[in-house]
Design a protein around this motif. Structure first.
Motif, mmCIF file in Angstrom:
data_model
loop_
_atom_site.group_PDB
_atom_site.id
_atom_site.type_symbol
_atom_site.label_atom_id
_atom_site.label_comp_id
_atom_site.label_asym_id
_atom_site.label_seq_id
_atom_site.Cartn_x
_atom_site.Cartn_y
_atom_site.Cartn_z
ATOM 1 N N GLU A 134 0.827 -1.204 0.000
ATOM 2 C CA GLU A 134 0.000 0.000 0.000
ATOM 3 C C GLU A 134 0.863 1.257 0.000
ATOM 4 O OE1 GLU A 134 -3.725 1.931 2.582
ATOM 5 O OE2 GLU A 134 -2.732 0.079 3.241
ATOM 6 N N LEU A 135 1.971 1.226 0.757
ATOM 7 C CA LEU A 135 2.890 2.360 0.798
ATOM 8 C C LEU A 135 3.493 2.620 -0.583
ATOM 9 C CD1 LEU A 135 4.634 4.442 2.372
ATOM 10 C CD2 LEU A 135 6.266 2.595 2.781
ATOM 11 N N LEU A 136 3.963 1.567 -1.254
ATOM 12 C CA LEU A 136 4.555 1.726 -2.580
ATOM 13 C C LEU A 136 3.528 2.220 -3.592
ATOM 14 C CD1 LEU A 136 6.795 -1.498 -2.683
ATOM 15 C CD2 LEU A 136 7.521 0.867 -2.259
ATOM 16 N N ALA A 137 2.280 1.764 -3.447
ATOM 17 C CA ALA A 137 1.224 2.229 -4.353
ATOM 18 C C ALA A 137 0.962 3.712 -4.165
ATOM 19 C CB ALA A 137 -0.056 1.424 -4.110
ATOM 20 N N ASP A 138 0.957 4.200 -2.921
ATOM 21 C CA ASP A 138 0.747 5.627 -2.666
ATOM 22 C C ASP A 138 1.920 6.461 -3.151
ATOM 23 O OD1 ASP A 138 -1.708 5.157 -1.577
ATOM 24 O OD2 ASP A 138 -1.042 5.211 0.519
ATOM 25 N N ILE A 139 3.137 5.887 -3.089
ATOM 26 C CA ILE A 139 4.305 6.605 -3.619
ATOM 27 C C ILE A 139 4.184 6.758 -5.119
ATOM 28 C CG2 ILE A 139 6.790 6.360 -4.064
ATOM 29 C CD1 ILE A 139 7.049 5.168 -1.254
ATOM 30 N N GLU A 140 3.781 5.679 -5.811
ATOM 31 C CA GLU A 140 3.610 5.740 -7.259
ATOM 32 C C GLU A 140 2.482 6.690 -7.648
ATOM 33 O OE1 GLU A 140 3.079 1.731 -8.443
ATOM 34 O OE2 GLU A 140 5.205 1.191 -8.202
ATOM 35 N N THR A 173 17.232 -2.475 -2.104
ATOM 36 C CA THR A 173 17.702 -1.750 -3.283
ATOM 37 C C THR A 173 16.542 -1.462 -4.232
ATOM 38 O OG1 THR A 173 19.860 -2.840 -3.109
ATOM 39 C CG2 THR A 173 19.316 -1.820 -5.217
ATOM 40 N N ARG A 174 15.667 -2.442 -4.396
ATOM 41 C CA ARG A 174 14.508 -2.234 -5.264
ATOM 42 C C ARG A 174 13.579 -1.158 -4.697
ATOM 43 N NH1 ARG A 174 13.293 -8.712 -5.973
ATOM 44 N NH2 ARG A 174 14.953 -9.157 -7.497
ATOM 45 N N ILE A 175 13.385 -1.195 -3.376
ATOM 46 C CA ILE A 175 12.512 -0.197 -2.748
ATOM 47 C C ILE A 175 13.099 1.205 -2.918
ATOM 48 C CG2 ILE A 175 11.573 0.591 -0.550
ATOM 49 C CD1 ILE A 175 11.440 -2.347 0.312
ATOM 50 N N ILE A 176 14.414 1.329 -2.679
ATOM 51 C CA ILE A 176 15.060 2.645 -2.810
ATOM 52 C C ILE A 176 14.979 3.143 -4.250
ATOM 53 C CG2 ILE A 176 17.289 3.838 -2.711
ATOM 54 C CD1 ILE A 176 15.923 3.491 -0.029
ATOM 55 N N GLU A 177 15.084 2.227 -5.227
ATOM 56 C CA GLU A 177 14.940 2.636 -6.633
ATOM 57 C C GLU A 177 13.557 3.216 -6.884
ATOM 58 O OE1 GLU A 177 15.808 -0.817 -8.901
ATOM 59 O OE2 GLU A 177 17.990 -0.633 -8.707
ATOM 60 N N THR A 178 12.533 2.611 -6.268
ATOM 61 C CA THR A 178 11.175 3.151 -6.384
ATOM 62 C C THR A 178 11.099 4.530 -5.748
ATOM 63 O OG1 THR A 178 10.238 0.918 -6.328
ATOM 64 C CG2 THR A 178 8.742 2.746 -5.861
ATOM 65 N N PHE A 179 11.711 4.668 -4.563
ATOM 66 C CA PHE A 179 11.736 5.980 -3.901
ATOM 67 C C PHE A 179 12.389 7.029 -4.799
ATOM 68 C CE2 PHE A 179 11.702 4.327 0.784
ATOM 69 C CZ PHE A 179 10.470 3.741 0.547
ATOM 70 N N ASP A 180 13.569 6.709 -5.358
ATOM 71 C CA ASP A 180 14.320 7.677 -6.160
ATOM 72 C C ASP A 180 13.553 8.078 -7.406
ATOM 73 O OD1 ASP A 180 16.343 7.622 -4.331
ATOM 74 O OD2 ASP A 180 17.623 6.231 -5.465
ATOM 75 N N SER A 181 12.895 7.089 -8.041
ATOM 76 C CA SER A 181 12.183 7.394 -9.281
ATOM 77 C C SER A 181 11.013 8.344 -9.054
ATOM 78 C CB SER A 181 11.691 6.106 -9.929
ATOM 79 O OG SER A 181 10.755 5.450 -9.099
ATOM 80 N N HIS A 182 10.539 8.444 -7.794
ATOM 81 C CA HIS A 182 9.432 9.361 -7.473
ATOM 82 C C HIS A 182 9.876 10.488 -6.543
ATOM 83 C CE1 HIS A 182 7.321 5.700 -8.836
ATOM 84 N NE2 HIS A 182 6.364 6.521 -9.220
#
Length: 516
Positions: free
Chosen positions: A77-83, A106-115
């Motif tokens: 849910e957190l990753l969906a709200d970030i996207e 590393t995958r989570i941080i990549e998601t953070f950086d991309s947003h």
């Protein structure tokens, strides 16, 4: 004098607080570990209020979820709200609350950086928006993963030590057992069922006919209710699940860890000789492809003959010299380990086949041998009757227990309390009732198929004439119908023949005409 005005933040920073705890222990308390993590994070956000930091209303709490993978509902849910661009910063109490896997992190941080989402750890005081923060973060996470791997190694070592001492190491119990105080305890009703399944395989010598028989009886794998109330097992047997059951050393009172086998603390429920006979038959089928393999040489004793010295099945083989072919039955031990490993590695096929046929023919003219054969057949029929009677008693005990549970459910229902497992219990009762009816039919059928001595004498007296009139392919079928097993003792020069009681019954009922 002019008063200075406090500068307002240029931008609002929306902060999401993520909390996690690996186990559910203590989550029911008024103030849990998740609450403590959130309070610390909220205090940190309050200290950054002058920078425009503000906690979003949505809570992201994963209670009872491991950090070794990303299969967590609040994290998803957190990753969906970030996207969806609803969050600017993610705050956790410690880095390992977000993940214990370096790859996942590393995958989570990549998601953070991309947003353009920053990441903050309260107790470790760093921010991924700076290069130093990233360096420190990777170092800390490496230690977190190292700690997780060390824990996994300790758990594996504990399981190995437990297995080597013969202890049950947890998980869902097997059919035939229940678990009491972390130990396997024999369930007598199910244990009798397990022994019958092993006996069925010895009778059919193939997995699929047994699977079909178990389906007709309504027998399933172990049914188990977890501490959470989840229903597990109770599935119909398949070829693979039956094979796993038949090769499980737990049923002879042992435990297995990798390739090691150790004496177990629990009691075995399958006799050792029955277990070994099943393993030998499984190995023989594995080499030959099962009983349905084409018998292109019309080997009369294919799948029937065993080496008594080694306890292994003997395989049909041949060699050629010029235009002449010489057939043999070769011991499985000799084929796998060399001929020196068996005292009697082979026997000429034609010689032992003629001997077996002669023995069948001689039964009808030898009163003593005829009486022994009929006695053997009647003994096997009696064993089948006893097995059905044992199963009937076990099912009746099960039904009494299940009906008591139904009465308890009815009592709870009057108090408006919801009781789980009612459909499964009713289904279990229906299956047991149907099987009881089937057992009664089988018992009646066995009684109706009792062998008449005069019929057997008449059949065997004309066996030689019958044998000479049918084709080699039908001779193989007839032998397989009559003979259950041939034990060849090459050292003493003896041959022991075990007959099928059902084969005799079929022949005396007049099915010989159908074979011819």
């Amino acid at each position: 004098m002019r008063k200075s005005q406090q500068s307002k933040p240029e931008k609002l920073v929306r902060c999401a607080i993520y909390t996690r705890k690996s186990t559910e222990e203590g989550l029911e308390q008024d103030y849990s570990s998740l609450d403590a993590q959130r309070d610390a994070a909220e205090a940190y956000v309050a200290s950054q209020k002058h920078e425009g930091w503000e906690v979003v209303a949505q809570s992201y709490n994963d209670g009872g979820f491991t950090g070794s993978n990303m299969e967590r509902p609040a994290l998803r849910e957190l990753l969906a709200d970030i996207e969806a661009d609803n969050i600017d910063c993610v705050i956790v109490y410690k880095v390992d609350r977000l993940s214990r896997s370096l790859l996942d992190f590393t995958r989570i941080i990549e998601t953070f950086d991309s947003h353009s989402v920053s990441f903050v750890s309260v107790t470790q005081q760093f921010n991924t928006s700076t290069s130093m923060g990233r360096l420190v973060l990777n170092v800390l996470l490496s230690f977190a993963q190292f700690e997780r791997e060390m824990i996994s190694e300790r758990i594996r070592d504990k399981v190995a030590a437990s297995r080597r001492r013969g202890k049950w190491s947890g998980g869902m119990p097997l059919l035939g057992y229940t678990v009491e105080n972390t130990k396997l305890v024999v369930d007598e009703v199910e244990a009798d069922r397990v022994r019958q399944i092993y006996a069925l395989y010895v009778e059919h010598r193939s997995l699929l006919p047994v699977v079909k028989e178990l389906k007709q009886r309504g027998w399933t794998s172990k049914q188990w209710v977890t501490k959470k109330g989840d229903q597990r097992g109770g599935r119909a047997f398949t070829r693979n699940s039956l094979y796993k059951m038949l090769t499980n050393v737990t049923y002879i009172g042992k435990t297995r860890y990798k390739d090691e086998t150790h004496e177990g603390e629990h009691d075995g429920i399958v006799p050792l000789d029955l277990f070994r006979r099943v393993q030998n038959q499984l190995k023989a089928n594995g080499q030959s492809g099962g009983t349905g393999v084409r018998n292109k040489h019309n080997a009369l004793l294919k799948g029937l003959i065993w080496c008594q010295s080694c306890g292994r099945p003997m395989t049909h083989s041949y060699s050629c010299k010029g235009s002449k072919r010489y057939r043999y039955y070769v011991c499985g031990t000799a084929m796998q380990k060399g001929w020196a490993e068996c005292p009697a590695p082979s026997v000429p096929a034609g010689e032992i086949e003629r001997f077996v046929v002669q023995q069948i023919q001689s039964i009808g003219t030898d009163e003593e041998l005829l009486d022994q054969t009929i006695g053997q057949i009647e003994s096997r029929s009696k064993q089948q009757q006893e097995a059905l009677e044992s199963e009937r008693k076990g099912l009746e005990r099960q039904l009494r227990n299940d009906h008591e549970k139904l009465r308890a459910i009815a009592a709870n229902a009057t108090n408006n309390r919801r009781v789980a497992g009612l459909p499964e219990l009713q289904s279990r009762i229906d299956v047991a009732s149907d099987r009881l009816n089937a057992i009664e039919s089988e018992r009646q059928s066995l009684q109706n198929q009792s062998i008449d001595n005069a019929d057997v004498r008449q059949l065997l007296a004309g066996f030689e004439e019958l044998w000479d009139t049918i084709q080699p392919r039908e001779q193989v079928r007839l032998t397989s119908l009559l003979v259950d097993r041939v034990d060849f003792d090459g050292v003493a020069g003896n041959v022991a023949i075990t007959f099928h009681d059902t084969g005799m019954q079929s022949l005396t009922a007049g099915t010989v005409e159908a074979l011819a």
